[in-house]
Scaffold this active site. Structure first.
Site, mmCIF file in Angstrom:
data_model
loop_
_atom_site.group_PDB
_atom_site.id
_atom_site.type_symbol
_atom_site.label_atom_id
_atom_site.label_comp_id
_atom_site.label_asym_id
_atom_site.label_seq_id
_atom_site.Cartn_x
_atom_site.Cartn_y
_atom_site.Cartn_z
ATOM 1 N N LYS A 173 -9.651 0.885 -2.682
ATOM 2 C CA LYS A 173 -10.419 0.139 -0.867
ATOM 3 C C LYS A 173 -11.797 0.713 -0.541
ATOM 4 C CE LYS A 173 -7.737 1.212 3.420
ATOM 5 N NZ LYS A 173 -6.505 1.434 4.580
ATOM 6 N N GLU B 134 0.556 -1.750 0.156
ATOM 7 C CA GLU B 134 0.103 0.002 -0.302
ATOM 8 C C GLU B 134 0.483 1.124 -0.294
ATOM 9 O OE1 GLU B 134 -4.209 1.601 2.792
ATOM 10 O OE2 GLU B 134 -2.362 0.662 3.256
ATOM 11 N N CYS C 146 -4.704 -3.503 2.766
ATOM 12 C CA CYS C 146 -4.668 -3.349 3.992
ATOM 13 C C CYS C 146 -5.834 -3.626 5.191
ATOM 14 C CB CYS C 146 -4.349 -1.883 4.481
ATOM 15 S SG CYS C 146 -3.273 -1.767 5.870
#
Length: 264
Positions: free
Chosen positions: A110, A40, A151
């Site tokens: 995300k 990331e 993440c």
């Protein structure tokens, strides 16, 4: 399929971060990787005031990793970067996946944003500057269905179940997981996602300190569908390589048919 996880300590110098990333991709290609995964925010982790201007998915960031994929003849998962967002106050936290020719084959934004307040440890509100994505994304990497995430998504098993039900056999997790939570949660969560979805999990993390005053856990790893860690990096910048045995995955799904037996 041979995969490589590339672990970086990205800081505020974007040019240096990209140079290190390219060096790790070179190492992954030399090791015979079909797919290399970066962490990331691979191009920048530093003070917001120094952050590079957000770009579209056809900007300099994309061009850099498209060229790497093309020159190395390897699939490149470019971790994530700050994509131009829906308004002047928000970007997207976006993954780009390039095939062996350098063509952009998948984009994932995300979905779950890291809004956390742990007194004396972590204070971070990702949603103040980042807009959430909405699409569940699977890409065929050399014909192998690969589910994308980033993440904090890791804490939301319903996303990974959707990916598995839609056909994913590999789950990719680029991350900048904080050290405080990573010590106890990172490997446990990754192994859980592998076991419950009977998928390989390929997780590439940031490692070490970065401004302003945060530390990333690292321990990038590859986990098989039984929950066994088959490759893991120590606490340093580097590359780890693993071969994904898709026949083993099929046997596990046949012998313990939990996906087939689900009721909800």
């Amino acid at each position: 399929m041979r995969v490589a996880v590339c672990q970086l300590n990205s800081r505020a110098d974007r040019a240096e971060n990209l140079a290190v990333a390219r060096g790790l991709l070179d190492r992954a290609a030399a090791a015979g990787a079909d797919l290399a995964v970066l962490p990331e925010y691979v191009d920048f982790l530093g003070p917001a005031a120094q952050a590079p201007k957000p770009e579209g998915i056809d900007g300099e960031f994309a061009a850099f990793f498209a060229a790497a994929a093309r020159e190395l003849g390897m699939w490149v998962h470019a971790g994530s970067f700050h994509e131009t967002g829906p308004d002047d106050e928000h970007t997207y936290n976006t993954t780009l996946l390039f095939d062996r020719t350098g063509a952009l084959t998948a984009t994932y934004r995300k979905i779950h944003l890291y809004d956390v307040e742990i007194p004396g440890r972590v204070s971070y509100q990702e949603s103040r500057t980042v807009a959430a994505g909405s699409d569940v994304v699977i890409a065929a990497v050399d014909g192998v269905e690969t589910g994308l995430s980033i993440c904090y998504d890791l804490r939301f098993p319903e996303l990974y179940r959707q990916l598995a039900v839609r056909g994913a056999r590999v789950l990719v997790v680029p991350a900048a997981f904080m050290a405080h939570t990573g010590r106890d949660h990172w490997e446990v969560l990754l192994r859980a996602r592998a076991i419950e979805n009977q998928c390989y999990v390929v997780a590439a993390g940031q490692i070490g300190d970065h401004d302003p005053g945060r530390t990333c856990f690292g321990r990038s790893m590859v986990i098989d569908p039984w929950g066994t860690v088959v490759a893991q990096l120590p606490d340093e910048v580097g590359v780890a390589v693993a071969d994904l045995d898709l026949d083993r995955l099929a046997r596990i799904r046949r012998d313990v048919p939990s996906l087939a037996n689900r009721r909800l």
